[in-house]
Design a protein around this motif. Sequence first.
Motif, short mmCIF file in Angstrom:
data_model
loop_
_atom_site.label_atom_id
_atom_site.label_comp_id
_atom_site.label_asym_id
_atom_site.label_seq_id
_atom_site.Cartn_x
_atom_site.Cartn_y
_atom_site.Cartn_z
N GLY A 228 0.80 -1.23 0.00
CA GLY A 228 0.00 0.00 0.00
C GLY A 228 0.83 1.27 0.00
O GLY A 228 0.73 2.09 -0.92
N PRO A 229 1.66 1.48 1.02
CA PRO A 229 2.49 2.69 1.04
C PRO A 229 3.51 2.73 -0.09
O PRO A 229 3.85 3.81 -0.58
CB PRO A 229 3.18 2.63 2.41
N LEU A 230 3.98 1.56 -0.52
CA LEU A 230 4.89 1.53 -1.67
C LEU A 230 4.20 2.10 -2.91
O LEU A 230 4.76 2.96 -3.60
CB LEU A 230 5.31 0.08 -1.95
N THR A 231 2.99 1.66 -3.17
CA THR A 231 2.26 2.13 -4.35
C THR A 231 1.99 3.62 -4.27
O THR A 231 2.09 4.34 -5.28
CB THR A 231 0.94 1.35 -4.50
N GLN A 232 1.65 4.11 -3.10
CA GLN A 232 1.39 5.54 -2.94
C GLN A 232 2.60 6.37 -3.33
O GLN A 232 2.49 7.37 -4.05
CB GLN A 232 0.99 5.84 -1.49
N ASP A 233 3.77 5.96 -2.88
CA ASP A 233 4.98 6.73 -3.19
C ASP A 233 5.41 6.56 -4.63
O ASP A 233 5.99 7.48 -5.22
CB ASP A 233 6.12 6.32 -2.25
N LEU A 234 5.12 5.42 -5.23
CA LEU A 234 5.44 5.25 -6.64
C LEU A 234 4.52 6.10 -7.51
O LEU A 234 4.97 6.74 -8.46
CB LEU A 234 5.30 3.77 -7.03
N VAL A 235 3.25 6.15 -7.15
CA VAL A 235 2.30 6.99 -7.89
C VAL A 235 2.65 8.47 -7.76
O VAL A 235 2.51 9.25 -8.70
CB VAL A 235 0.86 6.71 -7.40
N SER A 236 3.14 8.87 -6.58
CA SER A 236 3.48 10.27 -6.36
C SER A 236 4.83 10.64 -6.97
O SER A 236 5.17 11.83 -7.06
CB SER A 236 3.51 10.59 -4.87
N GLY A 237 5.62 9.65 -7.36
CA GLY A 237 6.92 9.92 -7.93
C GLY A 237 8.04 10.02 -6.91
O GLY A 237 9.16 10.41 -7.25
N THR B 2 -1.51 -7.87 -8.76
CA THR B 2 -2.65 -7.43 -7.97
C THR B 2 -2.46 -6.01 -7.46
O THR B 2 -3.42 -5.27 -7.28
CB THR B 2 -2.87 -8.36 -6.77
N THR B 3 -1.21 -5.62 -7.23
CA THR B 3 -0.89 -4.28 -6.73
C THR B 3 -0.80 -3.27 -7.87
O THR B 3 -1.35 -2.16 -7.79
CB THR B 3 0.45 -4.30 -5.97
N LEU B 4 -0.11 -3.64 -8.94
CA LEU B 4 0.25 -2.67 -9.98
C LEU B 4 -0.77 -2.54 -11.10
O LEU B 4 -0.86 -1.47 -11.73
CB LEU B 4 1.61 -3.06 -10.58
N LEU B 5 -1.51 -3.59 -11.36
CA LEU B 5 -2.40 -3.58 -12.53
C LEU B 5 -3.46 -2.48 -12.48
O LEU B 5 -3.67 -1.79 -13.49
CB LEU B 5 -3.04 -4.95 -12.70
N PRO B 6 -4.17 -2.27 -11.35
CA PRO B 6 -5.18 -1.19 -11.35
C PRO B 6 -4.59 0.18 -11.64
O PRO B 6 -5.19 0.99 -12.36
CB PRO B 6 -5.76 -1.26 -9.92
N GLN B 7 -3.39 0.45 -11.09
CA GLN B 7 -2.74 1.75 -11.33
C GLN B 7 -2.28 1.86 -12.79
O GLN B 7 -2.32 2.95 -13.37
CB GLN B 7 -1.53 1.91 -10.40
N HIS B 8 -1.86 0.77 -13.36
CA HIS B 8 -1.45 0.76 -14.77
C HIS B 8 -2.64 1.05 -15.67
O HIS B 8 -2.55 1.86 -16.61
CB HIS B 8 -0.84 -0.61 -15.11
N ARG B 9 -3.76 0.43 -15.38
CA ARG B 9 -4.96 0.63 -16.20
C ARG B 9 -5.50 2.04 -16.07
O ARG B 9 -6.08 2.59 -17.02
CB ARG B 9 -6.02 -0.40 -15.80
N ASP B 10 -5.31 2.65 -14.90
CA ASP B 10 -5.76 4.04 -14.69
C ASP B 10 -4.78 5.07 -15.23
O ASP B 10 -5.07 6.27 -15.20
CB ASP B 10 -5.98 4.30 -13.19
N GLY B 11 -3.61 4.62 -15.68
CA GLY B 11 -2.61 5.53 -16.20
C GLY B 11 -1.77 6.21 -15.16
O GLY B 11 -0.96 7.09 -15.48
N ARG B 12 -1.90 5.79 -13.90
CA ARG B 12 -1.11 6.41 -12.83
C ARG B 12 0.28 5.78 -12.71
O ARG B 12 1.19 6.39 -12.14
CB ARG B 12 -1.85 6.33 -11.50
N LEU B 13 0.42 4.56 -13.22
CA LEU B 13 1.71 3.88 -13.30
C LEU B 13 1.83 3.26 -14.68
O LEU B 13 0.83 3.07 -15.38
CB LEU B 13 1.83 2.80 -12.23
N ARG B 14 3.06 2.90 -15.03
CA ARG B 14 3.27 2.25 -16.31
C ARG B 14 4.08 0.97 -16.09
O ARG B 14 5.23 1.03 -15.65
CB ARG B 14 4.02 3.16 -17.28
#
Length: 276
Positions: free
Chosen positions: A141-150, A160-172
């Motif tokens: 959870g906190p890892l994803t938050q900091d990756l999304v924020s840069g 399971t962690t990265l796919l939703p953010q990838h689909r939303d365009g917040r991560l690649r």
Amino acid sequence: MFAEPFGQALGQSVVIDNRGGAGGLIGSGEVHRARPDGYTLIFQSPTAGITGPLTRRVPPFDPVTGFSHIAILGITPLALAVHPRLGVNSLAELIALIRAQPGRISYGSSGIGGAPHLSTELLRIRAGNLDVVHVPYRGSGPLTQDLVSGTITFAVDAFTTLLPQHRDGRLRIISVLGEQRAAVVPEVPTARESGLDVVTRIANYLAAPPGTPPDRLERLAAAARAAMSKPEIARALEAIAFVPVTDSTPERATRFIAEEAALWGPVIRAANIEIE
């Protein structure tokens, strides 16, 4: 999802512990010391069952001989993701960026000694001992938050962690660390396709205390195969790039765990990872 078919196979209730992290390692130790009657089981993760003990100065149990392995239930490769603003579109471009800025690029992991951390270390070593900074977190959870924020540059984690953010365009997601591309992101190449021989995965499996009678192990393995062959389970898991294993046996499960331990042991030593 899993307890019912196992309970039916044995004719009575079954204890299954599926916790991860430190709690999972404690649970693994309890099952390791439990009576080998076939009625105390653990739904095991690689962190709790394989890499966790290997990173301890005094391992609480051996990943291979410390359990009677029943079946591999499902496998998912790991994925590597970056923030879109980084301007990196491939694994080769990320490696080039790291080489151009030694010691200035950071990667995050969901915890020291877990499969994502060790997978990144394996990638770092095989890419020529890249000079990067590891930032460990307490969970995805906190890892994803900091990756999304840069705040951090890149991370390896489960789909399971990265796919939703990838689909939303917040991560690649720029690389799949599997033997083949993932059906959920067919456009993303594997690390091998990008010229780096790195194949890692997360496998969940079922185990019992060492010395559990073989006939009970086989009955449980048969229940596992039946459960993982159910279409509704397969659909739910495949949607998150988790491939159910429908033909596992105690012998195959033990061999698989031995192969994973043989892969991660040298990486742990090379990276000087040790947890008190």
